[in-house]
Design an enzyme around this catalytic site. Structure first.
Site, short mmCIF file in Angstrom:
data_model
loop_
_atom_site.label_atom_id
_atom_site.label_comp_id
_atom_site.label_asym_id
_atom_site.label_seq_id
_atom_site.Cartn_x
_atom_site.Cartn_y
_atom_site.Cartn_z
N PHE A 1 61.76 18.18 -32.93
CA PHE A 1 62.65 17.29 -33.66
C PHE A 1 62.32 15.81 -33.40
CE2 PHE A 1 64.79 18.27 -29.68
CZ PHE A 1 65.24 17.05 -29.24
N GLU A 2 61.25 15.57 -32.67
CA GLU A 2 60.83 14.19 -32.44
C GLU A 2 59.42 13.99 -33.01
OE1 GLU A 2 62.78 12.51 -28.64
OE2 GLU A 2 62.64 14.66 -28.34
N MET A 3 58.38 14.09 -32.20
CA MET A 3 57.05 13.82 -32.73
C MET A 3 56.29 15.09 -33.14
SD MET A 3 56.28 10.83 -29.96
CE MET A 3 54.73 10.18 -30.54
#
Lengths: 127, 365
Positions: B136-138
């Protein structure tokens, strides 16, 4: 106003920028721009030509513009502008000088626009 | 607990560590560490800071190749122009997913004993890889990112020069951590005041400092040189009801629970905070006390960004925090006057802020 900052490590980023400008030459920048966002990541040459057909552009002219990179100078200029401004992320959006980085929720843009309009209104009343 | 001591907790969750003895702490109570100027940042023996490593880490910090679809770098959510946070209540997320917490600023992260809102990492080196691989980030596979970076001759040479060897994920995180250790704010008006310079704080800011140390109770938790007790507190910060209804947020919460080894991760419907790490009941919905220098640049506030401004934060603590039945017993209504709130805000906005490190994005190889 849209400036172009095609990401060098994405295959079709540069040609997509060319496509939007080729469409602009035929009066349909916005239409092509929205289509590119909608159809991403299908932004290869064949797909772009298909989008030109969809928008009823002059396809031979559009294709020639793509293949000759007709707008290379303009895109390179935008890239240099981005570098000069220290931009490193797309999208980076300026709203009346307020810089917003990254793909942010729509509410964030609304709030800034409303705030800037309100400030401009207040300034107008004070004149 | 005395109202004063309760009040002291108020500031602890804003940001750093200053250790000035608090004259208002009740007799017999343990005084919090005094506010003090920040010492030079640590340079861990296992990852000493060198200019070459910092330069490499800076390139990596801004390199979008560290994200799965090339849309994000560390600097996307830790933007130098917004206190190395992203100025959103909930941090930016990888396309099609949703983050669940506010992006913390990185200023003076060099001094932290734990990292992440729940403190699940104990070093910047340990922290740096999680957002890279986090879906859910990178959202970048770490085996793959190693190979991607090895295709860049300038990186191959830089890693060889800095580390004497090839590119590994551990060395990527070490370089990024070294860069992050240069993001310092050590010369605020408060620092100069603590070093004995006169006239660095305005009269109103000095009044704010007195409140910080006394009636407002901030220094109960925001103490020591970095203005943080390095502990975790449940303030009763309200959840965003919309977040509970978003399946993407639930997926994120459960993913973090799962990779944290939380057996009941499938039952998570809200953010358990530090409890996820310790399983200690007292850590339920407790979050780390952040350091406070440059706090004015990192709005909105709290682990979920639910408080938009410093005024909102001060009002929140003045009310005695939120309504969670398990919130810290240290939180009690403060009874601050409007003038006191203003002085406290002036201290936070002008006394401990104003020296955000200026970082110009590099030309990434």
């Amino acid at each position: 106003m849209v400036k172009h900052l095609p990401y060098r490590h994405r295959d079709d980023s540069r040609i997509a920028a060319e496509a939007s400008l080729a469409a602009r030459d035929q009066g349909k920048f916005r239409e092509m721009h929205l289509l590119l966002l909608d159809r991403s990541p299908k932004l290869d040459r064949a797909s772009l030509i298909g989008y030109a057909k969809e928008l009823e552009l002059d396809v031979p002219r559009f294709t020639k513009d793509l293949d000759t990179m007709r707008h290379k100078t303009e895109i390179d200029r935008d890239l240099m502008l981005g570098e000069a401004l220290g931009l490193y992320n797309t999208p980076t959006i300026f709203i009346n000088g307020v810089k917003l980085l990254g793909d942010r929720p729509i509410e964030e843009y609304r709030a800034v626009i409303d705030g800037e309009l309100k400030a401009a209104g207040a300034a107008g009343k004070n004149r | 607990m005395s109202p004063v001591r309760a009040a002291l907790l108020f500031c602890a969750l804003l940001a750093g560590t200053i250790l000035v003895p608090s004259p208002s702490v009740a007799a017999g109570a343990v005084s919090p560490p005094a506010l003090a100027p920040l010492p030079p940042p640590p340079s861990p023996p296992e990852n000493p800071t060198t200019p070459e490593k910092v330069a490499l880490g800076k390139n990596l910090f801004f390199d979008r190749r560290l994200s799965g679809d090339g849309t994000m770098s560390c600097a996307t959510c830790h933007n130098p122009e917004t206190g190395f946070a992203d100025a959103l209540p909930i941090s930016l997320s990888y396309p099609t997913t949703r983050n669940w917490r506010n992006s913390p600023g990185l200023v003076n992260a060099a001094y932290r004993k734990t990292v992440f809102r729940d403190g699940r990492a104990t070093s910047l080196e340990e922290q740096a890889l999680f957002p890279m691989m986090s879906p859910f980030e990178m959202n970048r596979n770490l085996d793959y990112v190693e190979e991607v970076l090895k295709t860049v001759p300038a990186y191959v040479e830089a890693f060889r020069s800095v580390f004497g060897g090839e590119i590994t994920r551990q060395r990527v995180s070490m370089a990024i951590a070294a860069f992050e250790r240069t993001l310092l704010s050590r010369d605020t008006p408060l620092d100069r005041h603590l070093r004995g310079e006169s006239g660095t704080l305005t009269a109103r800011q000095r009044a704010g400092l007195e409140l910080f140390l006394g009636k407002a109770g901030c220094a109960t938790c925001h103490n020591g040189p970095n203005l943080t007790d390095e502990r975790f507190h449940n303030l009763g910060v309200p959840e965003d009801p919309k977040a509970k209804e978003d399946p993407r947020v639930l997926a994120t919460a459960r993913f973090v629970g799962k990779v944290s080894g939380f057996a009941e991760y499938r039952t998570l419907t809200e953010d358990p905070g530090r409890f996820l790490v310790t399983r200690a009941p007292e850590d339920w919905k407790a979050f780390a006390t952040p350091p406070l220098r440059e706090v004015a640049s990192t709005a909105p506030y709290m682990h979920n960004g639910s408080l938009a401004t410093l005024d909102d934060v001060i009002d929140f603590y003045d009310r005695g925090g939120g309504d969670d039945p398990k919130k810290s017993p240290l939180l009690k209504p403060l009874g601050l006057t409007r003038g006191e709130k203003g002085a406290l805000k002036d201290f936070l906005a002008g006394g401990v802020s104003g020296a955000v490190p200026r970082i110009r994005p590099p030309r990434v190889p």
